[in-house]
Design a protein around this motif. Structure first.
Motif, PDB file in Angstrom:
ATOM      1  N   ASN A  16       0.825  -1.215   0.000  1.00  0.00           N
ATOM      2  CA  ASN A  16       0.000   0.000   0.000  1.00  0.00           C
ATOM      3  C   ASN A  16       0.853   1.257   0.000  1.00  0.00           C
ATOM      4  O   ASN A  16       0.462   2.288   0.550  1.00  0.00           O
ATOM      5  CB  ASN A  16      -0.951   0.016   1.203  1.00  0.00           C
ATOM      6  CG  ASN A  16      -2.000  -1.064   1.120  1.00  0.00           C
ATOM      7  OD1 ASN A  16      -2.589  -1.291   0.068  1.00  0.00           O
ATOM      8  ND2 ASN A  16      -2.227  -1.751   2.224  1.00  0.00           N
ATOM      9  N   ASN A  17       2.025   1.138  -0.642  1.00  0.00           N
ATOM     10  CA  ASN A  17       2.936   2.279  -0.615  1.00  0.00           C
ATOM     11  C   ASN A  17       3.933   2.143  -1.765  1.00  0.00           C
ATOM     12  O   ASN A  17       4.580   1.100  -1.894  1.00  0.00           O
ATOM     13  CB  ASN A  17       3.670   2.324   0.731  1.00  0.00           C
ATOM     14  CG  ASN A  17       4.545   3.544   0.891  1.00  0.00           C
ATOM     15  OD1 ASN A  17       5.644   3.596   0.357  1.00  0.00           O
ATOM     16  ND2 ASN A  17       4.046   4.531   1.635  1.00  0.00           N
ATOM     17  N   ARG A  50      -4.476   6.978  -5.840  1.00  0.00           N
ATOM     18  CA  ARG A  50      -3.348   7.576  -5.139  1.00  0.00           C
ATOM     19  C   ARG A  50      -3.791   8.889  -4.504  1.00  0.00           C
ATOM     20  O   ARG A  50      -4.335   9.751  -5.174  1.00  0.00           O
ATOM     21  CB  ARG A  50      -2.197   7.836  -6.095  1.00  0.00           C
ATOM     22  CG  ARG A  50      -1.751   6.622  -6.904  1.00  0.00           C
ATOM     23  CD  ARG A  50      -0.880   7.087  -8.077  1.00  0.00           C
ATOM     24  NE  ARG A  50      -0.315   6.028  -8.871  1.00  0.00           N
ATOM     25  CZ  ARG A  50      -0.936   5.409  -9.863  1.00  0.00           C
ATOM     26  NH1 ARG A  50      -2.191   5.739 -10.157  1.00  0.00           N
ATOM     27  NH2 ARG A  50      -0.317   4.483 -10.555  1.00  0.00           N
ATOM     28  N   THR A  51      -3.554   9.008  -3.218  1.00  0.00           N
ATOM     29  CA  THR A  51      -3.750  10.282  -2.528  1.00  0.00           C
ATOM     30  C   THR A  51      -2.481  10.569  -1.753  1.00  0.00           C
ATOM     31  O   THR A  51      -1.553   9.750  -1.725  1.00  0.00           O
ATOM     32  CB  THR A  51      -4.962  10.227  -1.566  1.00  0.00           C
ATOM     33  OG1 THR A  51      -4.628   9.372  -0.454  1.00  0.00           O
ATOM     34  CG2 THR A  51      -6.203   9.687  -2.259  1.00  0.00           C
ATOM     35  N   SER A  52      -2.439  11.714  -1.116  1.00  0.00           N
ATOM     36  CA  SER A  52      -1.251  12.056  -0.331  1.00  0.00           C
ATOM     37  C   SER A  52      -1.134  11.196   0.914  1.00  0.00           C
ATOM     38  O   SER A  52      -0.075  11.126   1.538  1.00  0.00           O
ATOM     39  CB  SER A  52      -1.298  13.540   0.063  1.00  0.00           C
ATOM     40  OG  SER A  52      -2.468  13.805   0.837  1.00  0.00           O
ATOM     41  N   ARG A  53      -2.216  10.505   1.282  1.00  0.00           N
ATOM     42  CA  ARG A  53      -2.212   9.766   2.543  1.00  0.00           C
ATOM     43  C   ARG A  53      -2.215   8.255   2.353  1.00  0.00           C
ATOM     44  O   ARG A  53      -1.811   7.518   3.238  1.00  0.00           O
ATOM     45  CB  ARG A  53      -3.420  10.169   3.388  1.00  0.00           C
ATOM     46  CG  ARG A  53      -3.517  11.674   3.589  1.00  0.00           C
ATOM     47  CD  ARG A  53      -4.680  12.068   4.437  1.00  0.00           C
ATOM     48  NE  ARG A  53      -4.523  11.664   5.830  1.00  0.00           N
ATOM     49  CZ  ARG A  53      -5.393  11.969   6.797  1.00  0.00           C
ATOM     50  NH1 ARG A  53      -6.469  12.669   6.503  1.00  0.00           N
ATOM     51  NH2 ARG A  53      -5.180  11.585   8.028  1.00  0.00           N
ATOM     52  N   ARG A  54      -2.672   7.761   1.184  1.00  0.00           N
ATOM     53  CA  ARG A  54      -2.739   6.317   1.035  1.00  0.00           C
ATOM     54  C   ARG A  54      -2.798   5.916  -0.435  1.00  0.00           C
ATOM     55  O   ARG A  54      -3.055   6.736  -1.319  1.00  0.00           O
ATOM     56  CB  ARG A  54      -3.949   5.752   1.763  1.00  0.00           C
ATOM     57  CG  ARG A  54      -5.287   6.195   1.193  1.00  0.00           C
ATOM     58  CD  ARG A  54      -6.436   5.575   1.959  1.00  0.00           C
ATOM     59  NE  ARG A  54      -7.733   5.984   1.413  1.00  0.00           N
ATOM     60  CZ  ARG A  54      -8.897   5.562   1.865  1.00  0.00           C
ATOM     61  NH1 ARG A  54      -8.931   4.723   2.886  1.00  0.00           N
ATOM     62  NH2 ARG A  54     -10.029   5.968   1.318  1.00  0.00           N
ATOM     63  N   ARG A  56      -4.490   2.627  -2.693  1.00  0.00           N
ATOM     64  CA  ARG A  56      -5.295   1.414  -2.634  1.00  0.00           C
ATOM     65  C   ARG A  56      -5.725   1.000  -4.029  1.00  0.00           C
ATOM     66  O   ARG A  56      -5.756   1.814  -4.949  1.00  0.00           O
ATOM     67  CB  ARG A  56      -6.518   1.608  -1.739  1.00  0.00           C
ATOM     68  CG  ARG A  56      -7.552   2.574  -2.263  1.00  0.00           C
ATOM     69  CD  ARG A  56      -8.733   2.666  -1.303  1.00  0.00           C
ATOM     70  NE  ARG A  56      -9.770   3.555  -1.810  1.00  0.00           N
ATOM     71  CZ  ARG A  56     -10.900   3.828  -1.149  1.00  0.00           C
ATOM     72  NH1 ARG A  56     -11.112   3.281   0.042  1.00  0.00           N
ATOM     73  NH2 ARG A  56     -11.802   4.640  -1.667  1.00  0.00           N
TER      74      ARG A  56
END
Length: 291
Positions: A16-17, A50-54, A56
């Motif tokens: 997840n990264n 894709r977001t700045s926090r996660r 998925r």
């Protein structure tokens, strides 16, 4: 579409990264991101949100992932078959086992396997018998070791019986029963039990025996790990029924014969399809003809 792109997608899905995925794949993050973007363009769909926090999987990514894993497995199998054709066993061998497997000295077998086939890579997974059967049936695990009631048999896989044994009672050294040479299920039914979770094969052995005798018992503590189960027994939190070959390696507990004890059968199982060269070589060390 390239195999390396699939490896990158799987790594991102599992971590997840993007940064951790790149570290796992030993590439810089920009290269990994670029290859996934190329793949998404070719497929015409985004595989990740894709977001700045996660990060998925999108629905398209979730649909892509199982097929990508199958492709990588097939490529690895192809390479292993070529190596086997020139006399070398390589590739990955996934072995599943219950925590209380005792019919086979697995560390000794793995040591011998590694000595003979140093290019093969082994991964071990511990789980419940019913889960291991499903993993082997689906091809997620090549070989597994089970312990199930004598009234059951593994379904959807090939199997070889390794051993069967009657369970024994395990109590703390200061338990009132510790001085007894033998007990029966009726006497044990008044005790508080520590056992594996309900509906698991390891638990069923005891549940079926008490039910067949027309008895009920109280299971106050359910534990997924057999070693920790024994620790709770040693602490005096309850009694347990365990295989004698497994109990032989425990400290801090006392064992008692059970005159009408349930029994379990240990099996080694493997898939219905032709085994990989590594799985076939491993089964051969056990004296099992996988064909």
């Amino acid at each position: 579409m390239e195999l390396q792109q699939m490896r990158y997608v799987i790594a991102v899905a599992e971590t997840n990264n993007f940064t951790r995925a790149a570290q796992r794949c030993l590439v810089v993050q920009s290269a990994l991101s670029h290859q996934i973007a190329r793949l998404e363009k070719e497929l015409g769909a985004r595989l990740f949100e894709r977001t700045s926090r996660r990060v998925r999987l999108t629905p398209a990514g979730a649909a892509f992932l199982p097929a990508a894993r199958q492709c990588l497995d097939a490529a690895e199998r192809a390479a292993a078959e070529v190596a086997a054709a020139v006399g070398e066993v390589r590739g990955r061998l996934r072995v599943g086992l219950i925590p209380t497997v005792a019919a086979v000295d697995l560390p000794a077998v793995l040591k011998d396997f590694h000595r003979r086939h140093p290019e093969a890579r082994v991964s071990l997974g511990v789980g419940a018998s019913e889960d291991l059967v499903e993993q082997v049936r689906k091809g997620e695990t090549e070989v597994a070791f089970l312990g199930i009631p004598v009234t059951a048999r593994p379904r959807g896989v090939r199997a070889r019986e390794l051993a069967r044994e009657r369970l024994i009672a395990v109590v703390s050294p200061d338990h009132p029963l510790a001085g007894e040479s033998a007990v029966d299920l009726r006497r044990l039914s008044s005790e508080v039990f520590v056992d594996l979770p309900a509906k698991t094969a390891g638990r069923a052995q005891s549940d079926l025996a008490f039910a067949a005798a027309g008895l009920t018992r109280e299971v106050a503590f359910e534990v997924t790990n057999a070693d920790y189960l024994a620790r709770l027994v040693a602490a005096g939190l309850g009694v347990a029924l365990l295989p004698p070959s497994y109990v032989a390696g425990l400290a801090g507990v006392t064992t008692i014969e059970v005159t009408d004890a349930p029994a379990r059968v240990e099996y080694v199982i493997w898939g219905r399809e032709n085994p990989t060269p590594a799985a076939a070589a491993f089964l051969e060390l056990l004296g099992v003809d996988a064909e």
